[in-house]
Design a protein around this motif. Sequence first.
Motif, PDB file in Angstrom:
ATOM      1  N   HIS A   1      -4.211 -15.310  -0.245  1.00  0.00           N
ATOM      2  CA  HIS A   1      -3.554 -14.646  -1.379  1.00  0.00           C
ATOM      3  C   HIS A   1      -4.318 -14.913  -2.676  1.00  0.00           C
ATOM      4  O   HIS A   1      -4.565 -13.993  -3.464  1.00  0.00           O
ATOM      5  CB  HIS A   1      -2.110 -15.146  -1.516  1.00  0.00           C
ATOM      6  CG  HIS A   1      -1.219 -14.725  -0.407  1.00  0.00           C
ATOM      7  ND1 HIS A   1       0.080 -15.193  -0.271  1.00  0.00           N
ATOM      8  CD2 HIS A   1      -1.417 -13.882   0.649  1.00  0.00           C
ATOM      9  CE1 HIS A   1       0.635 -14.649   0.779  1.00  0.00           C
ATOM     10  NE2 HIS A   1      -0.257 -13.854   1.375  1.00  0.00           N
TER      11      HIS A   1
ATOM     12  N   ASP B   1      -3.474 -10.339   2.531  1.00  0.00           N
ATOM     13  CA  ASP B   1      -2.270 -10.907   3.146  1.00  0.00           C
ATOM     14  C   ASP B   1      -2.517 -11.314   4.592  1.00  0.00           C
ATOM     15  O   ASP B   1      -1.609 -11.730   5.301  1.00  0.00           O
ATOM     16  CB  ASP B   1      -1.130  -9.877   3.081  1.00  0.00           C
ATOM     17  CG  ASP B   1       0.230 -10.489   3.394  1.00  0.00           C
ATOM     18  OD1 ASP B   1       0.396 -11.699   3.132  1.00  0.00           O
ATOM     19  OD2 ASP B   1       1.109  -9.770   3.907  1.00  0.00           O
TER      20      ASP B   1
ATOM     21  N   TRP C   1       3.383 -13.077  -1.212  1.00  0.00           N
ATOM     22  CA  TRP C   1       2.671 -11.802  -1.389  1.00  0.00           C
ATOM     23  C   TRP C   1       3.563 -10.752  -2.060  1.00  0.00           C
ATOM     24  O   TRP C   1       3.079  -9.916  -2.831  1.00  0.00           O
ATOM     25  CB  TRP C   1       2.205 -11.306  -0.030  1.00  0.00           C
ATOM     26  CG  TRP C   1       1.366 -10.058  -0.096  1.00  0.00           C
ATOM     27  CD1 TRP C   1       1.774  -8.788   0.185  1.00  0.00           C
ATOM     28  CD2 TRP C   1      -0.014  -9.965  -0.442  1.00  0.00           C
ATOM     29  NE1 TRP C   1       0.742  -7.903   0.030  1.00  0.00           N
ATOM     30  CE2 TRP C   1      -0.384  -8.596  -0.356  1.00  0.00           C
ATOM     31  CE3 TRP C   1      -0.985 -10.889  -0.816  1.00  0.00           C
ATOM     32  CZ2 TRP C   1      -1.665  -8.151  -0.634  1.00  0.00           C
ATOM     33  CZ3 TRP C   1      -2.261 -10.438  -1.087  1.00  0.00           C
ATOM     34  CH2 TRP C   1      -2.595  -9.089  -1.000  1.00  0.00           C
TER      35      TRP C   1
END
Length: 409
Positions: free
Chosen positions: A361, A367, A279
């Motif tokens: 993602h 997230d 992320w």
Amino acid sequence: MSAIEVEPAEGTRLRRGLPRTAGGDRWPPAGVVTRISTPAVEDKGDEGLVSAASAAGTAVTAAVATSSATAVLPPASAAILPAAELGPIPFRRTVWDGRAPRHIPEAPASARPRPTWPQAIAVLFAAAGLGVLAAAAVAFARTLLSLDALQDFLAAFPGHYEPLIAVEPGFAPWIGWQHFFNMFLMVLIIRSGLTIRREKRPTAFWTPKNNPKGKVSLTIWFHQALDILWLTNGVIFLVLLFVTGHWVRIVPTSWEVLPNALSAALQYISFDWPTENGWNNYNSLQQLAYFVTVFLAAPLAAVTGFRMSGLWPKKAEKLSKAYPIEWARRVHFPVMLYFVLFIIAHVALVFLTGFLANLNHMFASSDAVSWTGFWVFIAALVAIAAGWAAARPLVIAPIAKMFGTVSGR
């Protein structure tokens, strides 16, 4: 000269040809015996005559003798045989019957070659050998990483580095859509490309409206149309990537990427995998893999595909000589194999390194660890399966007719 004459059987029509002499009657004369079961008598004067001219395959024999010759005729029932009793003349087919080879029925399953026991054993031994090599590689990597020098190497290069240019973390929604379209088109491109390699006699052809000489198989047209869509999607991806600054995520900005990529590779092989934080930042091995795929493999596939396509300028002789099509063919297929291996490794690592977070993602721009991205991924697989099933001439032909002419030849 005289001919042996009998009354032909009722309903039997004798086939007659051209006359033997100018102004004479057609030969043989009407009523000549069509078949004689006894041997022909010796010719003492004029030369004997044998004529074969039956369209139905019946032998026609005409016997001619001199006035001094004698012949004994058998009964009419033995002299003349209807064509139905003789039956067709046996023959061996030497030419194709004109039907397209695609109409040949497939051989029954019993007639197809089946794997033999030696082949099956060889496959099992090969699989076992690969398993042994993989286990040996894991053991060797673990042994290396247990050494003090390698422990210091992992401490200095954990597998990732901080980019020199700051970038906003996370994935924008457009990245998810780009990822889906890229995946969808890539699967169909690989499918159509493999079909082209094994297709000997195409079932349909496509001809552009403004170029009657540019006829190609419908499969080639479909493959090239997918390529154009894939390249268009790729250009949009690159533009958005550089406009938003997210290019930093897949383009190395420091030479530290090399030792960190080696460190990440050793950790993957040892199954003591590096900490994932996609992320915010990819690890160095991921970054190099994405960079090679986007900026090297994709352009190479496009350049070689363009050389083999009908879009290549035919009159550019010097350019064609400098860039031969044989070279493009040798490179294009290995590039396709690279994409196949990349997809397999990419999907495997997505599921082995926390698939819920990774799928969120890519498909949910989140997230969080939830099932949202997973179900979107399943929907994407259904769409890909539907595209795979629809990639056949019955569905492709109507679309191709919008841009040209589709024909069976």
